[in-house]
Design an enzyme around this catalytic site. Structure first.
Site, PDB file in Angstrom:
ATOM      1  N   GLY A 171       2.246  -1.088 -10.824  1.00 21.69           N
ATOM      2  CA  GLY A 171       3.014  -2.531 -10.988  1.00 21.69           C
ATOM      3  C   GLY A 171       3.783  -1.916  -9.234  1.00 21.69           C
ATOM      4  O   GLY A 171       4.093  -1.359  -8.201  1.00 21.69           O
ATOM      5  N   SER A 172       4.367  -3.000  -9.171  1.00 17.36           N
ATOM      6  CA  SER A 172       5.102  -3.393  -7.976  1.00 17.36           C
ATOM      7  C   SER A 172       6.695  -2.759  -8.324  1.00 17.36           C
ATOM      8  O   SER A 172       7.141  -2.202  -9.273  1.00 17.36           O
ATOM      9  CB  SER A 172       5.911  -4.848  -7.851  1.00 17.36           C
ATOM     10  N   GLU A 228       3.615   4.536 -10.251  1.00 18.46           N
ATOM     11  CA  GLU A 228       3.677   4.358  -9.450  1.00 18.46           C
ATOM     12  C   GLU A 228       3.867   2.829  -8.826  1.00 18.46           C
ATOM     13  O   GLU A 228       3.213   1.875  -9.191  1.00 18.46           O
ATOM     14  CB  GLU A 228       1.917   4.459  -9.302  1.00 18.46           C
ATOM     15  N   LEU A 229       4.447   2.816  -7.482  1.00 19.14           N
ATOM     16  CA  LEU A 229       4.787   1.080  -7.089  1.00 19.14           C
ATOM     17  C   LEU A 229       4.352   0.421  -6.194  1.00 19.14           C
ATOM     18  O   LEU A 229       3.619   1.001  -5.692  1.00 19.14           O
ATOM     19  CB  LEU A 229       6.196   1.039  -7.228  1.00 19.14           C
ATOM     20  N   GLU A 233       4.277  -5.439   1.509  1.00 17.44           N
ATOM     21  CA  GLU A 233       2.664  -5.322   1.379  1.00 17.44           C
ATOM     22  C   GLU A 233       2.412  -6.552   1.214  1.00 17.44           C
ATOM     23  O   GLU A 233       2.284  -7.267   0.626  1.00 17.44           O
ATOM     24  CB  GLU A 233       3.149  -4.704  -0.559  1.00 17.44           C
ATOM     25  N   PRO A 266      -2.285  -4.007 -20.631  1.00 20.06           N
ATOM     26  CA  PRO A 266      -3.485  -4.611 -19.933  1.00 20.06           C
ATOM     27  C   PRO A 266      -2.364  -5.356 -18.707  1.00 20.06           C
ATOM     28  O   PRO A 266      -1.874  -7.154 -19.879  1.00 20.06           O
ATOM     29  CB  PRO A 266      -4.464  -4.624 -20.273  1.00 20.06           C
ATOM     30  N   CYS A 271      -3.289  -0.443  -3.429  1.00 22.99           N
ATOM     31  CA  CYS A 271      -1.794  -0.338  -2.622  1.00 22.99           C
ATOM     32  C   CYS A 271      -1.597   1.263  -1.987  1.00 22.99           C
ATOM     33  O   CYS A 271      -0.493   1.174  -1.265  1.00 22.99           O
ATOM     34  CB  CYS A 271      -0.446   0.402  -4.606  1.00 22.99           C
ATOM     35  N   TRP A 295      -3.397  -5.197 -12.532  1.00 23.20           N
ATOM     36  CA  TRP A 295      -4.490  -5.443 -12.673  1.00 23.20           C
ATOM     37  C   TRP A 295      -5.648  -5.227 -11.420  1.00 23.20           C
ATOM     38  O   TRP A 295      -6.772  -5.446 -11.809  1.00 23.20           O
ATOM     39  CB  TRP A 295      -4.087  -7.501 -12.502  1.00 23.20           C
ATOM     40  N   ASN A 296      -5.398  -4.644 -10.825  1.00 17.16           N
ATOM     41  CA  ASN A 296      -6.094  -4.786  -9.682  1.00 17.16           C
ATOM     42  C   ASN A 296      -7.168  -3.588  -9.742  1.00 17.16           C
ATOM     43  O   ASN A 296      -8.359  -3.303  -8.812  1.00 17.16           O
ATOM     44  CB  ASN A 296      -5.428  -4.107  -8.278  1.00 17.16           C
TER      45      ASN A 296
END
Length: 482
Positions: free
Chosen positions: A225-226, A247-248, A380, A173, A281, A148-149
């Protein structure tokens, strides 16, 4: 303002099985009530993408480029509306919405050009009896799960290479920020994009979302995401052999040496850490500062933290907006309070700004004397917190910087000694290392190592995630044995 509320499935805007409210975290007001997909709509999207692959993968590069150009043209025409969607769905400062919008434009442009540069590659034959070439063809249906960022930037990183490569893509999304993605769906519908090539939907439950990854139809599952979410998608996707591009999470260290340009270091660290409320991130998490310059550097960071404007005003130069929701606010505030209780010193921020009586705001925060055993160091933060960690020559700095828990995404180095910078860059276990500045663009690979992900966003490397490599071998003499 009337924001888009419908999903885009099988070439049409449509209703779902349920609805969900999208709340602006700056005002705590509902900005849209959007449709979300149930099991039936998910299955429809998967089958539509499967059917579309047979046609879209056979479409010429020139025709794909034309469709990408049409979509890019509409994105450019709708700049203010698309940016308004982001501004309201996540409370992002107006100036910062430009990056989201711009990345969608440049992604459609870059990958339309990049796919034309993909050519068969010849391979040598040691015996001289055969010719060989490597050809690249569309991999298959892709499913993208977005964070969402950066609602449009994240979408841009997926839709560009997928369309160019000839892969139908289903974009899911975040339910927290679906409005701008749904707006892209309206543009796809407007230009008459062939059905199934792009589909955009939210889901009404985790189980329904899992149906996307558990299906045997997708050949690629891609995520921003995470790390925890990445692990979950890989588990649910294990029903068939698939490719993954993810991409975490990150826990970025910053190494500020005594010979660094401290103004530059403070500008970069605070610029990344306080914009988007630190919900980035690649944002610096642990700022290691050599003790000889600690006081001077700390003063510069505190000055910037106190000067950063916080709020939600389209006509003001806002730096820091809200965190995404009440849950995020509680988590970030908890990290700050826990650090203070364990001995960290609060030098700026730490609370809701006094001039804002609503919204999920945390003032830009600076913590000194942060230690390795504090949660704010280990996790994080995904919030506007600068954690200062002093070091001297006796400390094992490299080991501490590499001890990043789940993260291996980004690291920063500030020093005028280029030999030192290169030595540390070589030894840091991160997917990207930024020296004396920061730079991201669509043509620069972006990805982590270890628990921070696999594959890449941006650059030609991302395009390869959507392509299958095929070797074609021809005997120079018919009937020749292997």
């Amino acid at each position: 303002m009337n924001f888009p509320t419908k999903m885009y499935i099988d070439g049409a805007l449509c209703d779902g099985a349920a609805k969900t409210d999208v709340v602006n975290p700056a005002t705590e007001e509902v900005v849209a009530t959007v449709e979300v997909a149930g099991a039936m709509q998910v299955e429809q999207a998967l089958e539509s993408a499967k059917a579309a692959f047979l046609v879209w993968s056979a479409t010429s590069i020139a025709e794909r480029q034309e469709w990408m150009a049409k979509l890019k043209h509409e994105v450019i025409k709708q700049e203010e509306f698309l940016r308004d969607c982001i501004h309201h769905e996540m409370g992002k400062p107006w100036s910062q919405t430009h990056e989201d919008w711009d990345r969608l434009v440049v992604s459609l442009e870059f990958y339309a050009e990049e796919i034309a540069r993909m050519h068969d590659v010849g391979l040598a034959d040691r015996a001289g009896t055969h010719t060989h070439r490597m050809a690249y063809e569309p991999l298959g249906v892709a499913v993208a799960f977005l964070a969402w960022n950066f609602p449009l930037l994240n979408l841009a990183f997926k839709i560009g290479p997928a369309m160019a490569a000839g892969c139908p893509i289903i974009i899911r999304p975040s339910e927290l920020t679906p409005v701008s993605a749904y707006a892209v769906g309206t543009l796809c519908e407007k230009i008459g994009l062939p059905k199934g090539v792009v589909q955009i939907l939210c889901t009404d439950s985790h189980a329904t979302a899992d149906a996307l990854s558990a299906s045997s139809i997708p050949q690629l599952l891609t995520l921003i995401g995470s790390t925890k979410t990445g692990e979950h998608i890989m588990r649910t996707g294990a029903t068939s052999i698939k490719r993954y591009s993810m991409e975490l999470g990150g826990n970025a260290p910053v190494l500020v040496f005594e010979d660094a340009d401290l103004e530059c270091a403070a500008d970069v660290i605070c610029g990344v850490k306080f914009s988007n409320a630190g919900q980035i991130c690649v944002a610096p998490n642990r700022v290691f500062v050599e003790k000889s310059v600690l006081d001077d550097f700390t003063r510069k960071v505190v000055e910037r933290a106190k000067a950063a404007k916080v709020g939600f005003d389209k006509n003001d130069d806002i730096i820091t907006g809200p965190v995404i929701d009440a849950r995020a606010w509680k988590r970030v505030k908890g990290l700050i309070d826990d650090a203070i209780e364990q001995g960290a010193t609060l030098l700026a921020g730490g609370e809701r700004p006094a001039h804002l009586n609503k919204g999920h705001y945390i003032a830009p925060t600076v913590l000194a004397n942060v230690r390795e055993d504090m949660a704010v160091y280990r996790e994080e933060t995904f919030g506007p917190i600068v954690s200062l960690v002093p070091f001297d020559g006796s400390d094992n700095l490299l080991a501490k910087a590499n001890d990043c828990g789940e993260g291996g995404l980004t690291a920063y180095i500030f020093t005028r000694d280029l030999a030192k910078a290169e030595a540390y860059a070589a030894a840091l276990r991160y997917g990207e290392v930024q020296i004396n500045g920061v730079k991201y663009d669509i043509d620069l690979p972006h990805g982590g190592i270890g628990q921070s992900g696999i594959g890449h966003d941006c650059s030609t490397l991302a395009l390869h995630d959507y392509l299958a490599a095929k070797r074609i071998t021809r005997a120079l003499e018919q009937g020749r044995k292997i």
